[in-house]
Scaffold this active site. Structure first.
Site, short mmCIF file in Angstrom:
data_model
loop_
_atom_site.label_atom_id
_atom_site.label_comp_id
_atom_site.label_asym_id
_atom_site.label_seq_id
_atom_site.Cartn_x
_atom_site.Cartn_y
_atom_site.Cartn_z
N HIS A 164 40.77 40.48 42.03
CA HIS A 164 41.69 40.65 43.26
C HIS A 164 41.10 40.55 44.38
O HIS A 164 41.96 40.48 45.80
CB HIS A 164 42.53 42.04 43.03
CG HIS A 164 41.65 43.14 43.33
ND1 HIS A 164 42.17 44.47 43.58
CD2 HIS A 164 40.22 43.27 43.55
CE1 HIS A 164 41.12 45.30 44.05
NE2 HIS A 164 39.95 44.67 44.09
N GLY A 193 21.81 39.35 42.19
CA GLY A 193 22.25 38.17 41.99
C GLY A 193 23.73 37.87 42.38
O GLY A 193 24.54 38.71 42.80
N ASP A 194 24.26 36.60 42.04
CA ASP A 194 25.69 36.52 42.20
C ASP A 194 26.72 36.22 40.80
O ASP A 194 25.87 36.33 39.86
CB ASP A 194 25.74 35.30 43.00
CG ASP A 194 27.19 34.97 43.91
OD1 ASP A 194 28.00 35.82 43.46
OD2 ASP A 194 27.16 34.32 44.98
N PHE A 195 27.78 35.85 41.00
CA PHE A 195 28.48 35.61 39.89
C PHE A 195 27.93 34.50 38.79
O PHE A 195 27.96 34.35 37.66
CB PHE A 195 29.94 35.25 40.12
CG PHE A 195 30.64 36.27 40.84
CD1 PHE A 195 30.77 37.32 40.09
CD2 PHE A 195 31.09 35.99 42.21
CE1 PHE A 195 31.57 38.27 40.77
CE2 PHE A 195 31.64 37.08 42.60
CZ PHE A 195 31.93 38.32 41.85
#
Length: 577
Positions: free
Chosen positions: A478, A459-461
């Site tokens: 970063h 998945g993603d954030f």
């Protein structure tokens, strides 16, 4: 040529006589006028006069042997390769170090005070009709490499710094130095004050072992006085990157290790000849020799009469070495090297050089190429020494006692989560990553025996699982600009309970402008990702915007930091900028 050899012989005899006549305290007083009393005794207790040195220029080995015999000297071993003097000559005469055959001999001398000292003879072979005649004539006239040396009795960093400081107080000025891997010794050079009365202007402190940490400050002070040399070294930094990358692409480190096994050697390894290595890796032997000599100057390999060996540094470029940095060499010498050619474009326009070079952002570019994606993931894991102390962080130690769950967000190939689970057998782990990376992490963590305690989520954030006890966000922020960082942190805050902890691992820019790897990575992130490194107060503001509070900060190796973060209240789901 007869006059030349005769000149070398007379200079060598004078050096032998000088060594026989001196003792430590007398010579220190001559070199450092004003040095006396308790400080003289303290210096004499910590370093002893060991040798005087000169550079000679024989046409061949037979002529060198004859010169030594004329001066009553007997060399008990063949010349060892010089690293420091060869490099100094190369810089001074604007030549390649590879064409300078410089060796070191140390025949012993019994002195008048009964001590046994040495004459250090540097030899630059100058065959008849060689274009090195001009180098020899220049060096004979100016005697740049002639010096006297003191060996440090106790090679302790505090002692070394104290000795260097004492030399500076009495007018000696740093004049270079280096580490010679062929003999595992560190050299600190000084120029004696103008009023010195010893007949020598250069002074060496020789220290057994590798003391490049202390040497760095000494060299910085020297280079500050040599701006042209400093700039030249900086300008050739790209050569080093590509030399290391070529070493890895040709699999030379692995070939050296394969061919080095020898039960007769002290450490079970032998030096490997260039011809043997060249055959193994499919390279030109003369050109491979040039590459290896350059890497020997850098301390990546060492050279002896049997051939070349890997140093501890070079071993990290083997594919199977623990903590291997091979993938980093390929990344920095490959895609990131290409993109850095567009750094001026990034500085001028604000656009990411990587995207200009490859036509897409680096995440999409790597994801499109499975081999490159795997290399990138391995290169991220190659910096894993930064993680060494992290499993002992109090947050993780406390969580382990409760059998808690740790979520590693964008956890790559599972290197960090694997370390945490290995250190704390009662913890459970969740790794959130892109689909192709999740499968890599599943294999690696499975091989480490962690599959039963670990859940893998693609998945993603936005997919950060809720309700865990500890969340880890390592070297993620970063990559992104401030707006995207706020978005990522809000996803974390929404998933966290009021008692959950978030550990953010990043290189934090120093507030005082001191030297730090974070400053170098700030440039790298700008050029290749469009991200940035940040100061601690900058991170604190980003956390606050997401409803989080920076609790404390703990240092990590490689200029890393752990930022401990907790919820401050209900998560802010707005679009604050």
């Amino acid at each position: 040529m007869i006059t030349t050899l005769s000149g070398d012989t007379s200079r060598l005899r004078a050096t032998v006589d000088f060594v026989k006549e001196q003792d430590t305290a007398t010579l220190l007083r001559l070199l450092l006028p004003g040095l006396d009393g308790p400080e003289l005794r303290a210096l004499a207790e910590r370093c002893g006069f060991s040798h005087a040195a000169l550079l000679v220029f024989p046409p061949d080995d037979a002529a060198l042997d004859a010169t030594l015999a004329d001066c009553g000297l007997v060399a008990d071993a063949p010349p060892r390769p010089s690293v420091i003097v060869r490099e100094r000559l190369a810089v001074r005469h604007k030549r390649s170090a590879a064409e300078l055959d410089v060796g070191i001999l140390r025949p012993a001398v019994v002195c008048r005070d009964g001590a046994r000292r040495w004459v250090e003879v540097f030899t630059l072979t100058v065959p008849p009709a060689s274009d090195l005649d001009t180098v020899a004539a220049y060096e004979r006239e100016r005697q740049h490499e002639a010096h006297v040396a003191f060996e440090v009795e106790t090679p302790d960093p505090l002692v070394l710094r104290g000795l260097c400081a004492a030399f500076g107080r009495y007018g000696a000025v740093p004049d270079g130095g280096g580490y010679n891997p062929h003999e595992n010794g560190t050299v600190f050079y000084f120029t004696a004050p103008a009023e010195a009365k010893a007949g020598y202007r250069r002074v060496e402190l020789y220290v057994p072992g590798d003391h490049r940490d202390v040497l760095a400050a000494h060299l910085d002070e020297h280079r500050a006085r040599q701006p042209a040399e400093t700039l030249l070294r900086l300008l050739t930094g790209a050569w080093t990157t590509q030399a290391l990358a070529a070493f890895v692409r040709l699999d030379v480190a692995d070939a050296m290790d394969r061919n080095a096994m020898d039960g007769n050697a002290m450490d079970g390894k032998r030096g490997v000849g260039v011809a043997e290595l060249a055959r193994d890796v499919g390279a030109s032997a003369p050109n491979l020799a040039t590459l290896l000599r350059y890497l020997a100057m850098l301390g990546v390999v060492s050279e002896d009469r049997d051939g070349f060996r890997l140093t501890d540094t070079g071993t990290l470029l083997r594919a199977d070495a623990e903590g291997s940095m091979r993938a980093l060499a390929l990344m920095y010498g490959g895609p990131f090297y290409e993109s850095f050619a567009g750094l001026d474009h990034t500085v001028r326009t604000g656009q990411v050089a990587f995207e200009q070079r490859f036509g897409e952002n680096h995440f999409d570019h790597f994801a499109r190429d499975p081999e490159l994606a795997e290399l990138f993931d391995r290169s991220m894991a190659a910096g894993s020494r930064m993680f060494d102390p992290l499993p002992a962080h109090p947050v993780l130690t406390a969580a382990a006692a409760e059998g808690a769950t740790v979520v590693d967000i964008a956890g790559g190939n599972g290197e960090l989560l694997g370390r945490i689970l290995s250190a704390h057998p009662r913890l459970h782990g969740v790794l959130l990553e892109r689909p192709h990376t999740v499968e890599t992490a599943r294999r690696l963590l499975g091989a480490a025996g962690h599959t039963e305690r670990c859940t893998f989520r693609a998945g993603d954030f936005a997919d950060v699982p809720a309700g865990a006890d500890v969340y880890v966000l390592s070297r993620v922020l970063h990559d992104w600009d401030d707006d995207r960082c706020r978005e990522i942190l809000r996803h974390c805050a929404r998933a966290m309970t009021d008692t959950a902890d978030l550990l953010v691992v990043e290189r934090v820019l120093p507030a005082d402008g001191s030297a730090s790897l974070a400053t170098a990575w700030d440039l790298h992130m700008m050029c290749n990702v469009g991200g940035r490194e940040r100061r601690a107060d900058h991170y604190a503001r980003l956390f606050a915007d997401a409803g989080l509070t920076l609790v404390d900060r703990t240092p990590l190796p490689l200029d890393g930091s752990v930022l401990h973060v907790r919820r401050t209240g209900p998560a802010d789901t707005g679009s604050k900028v």
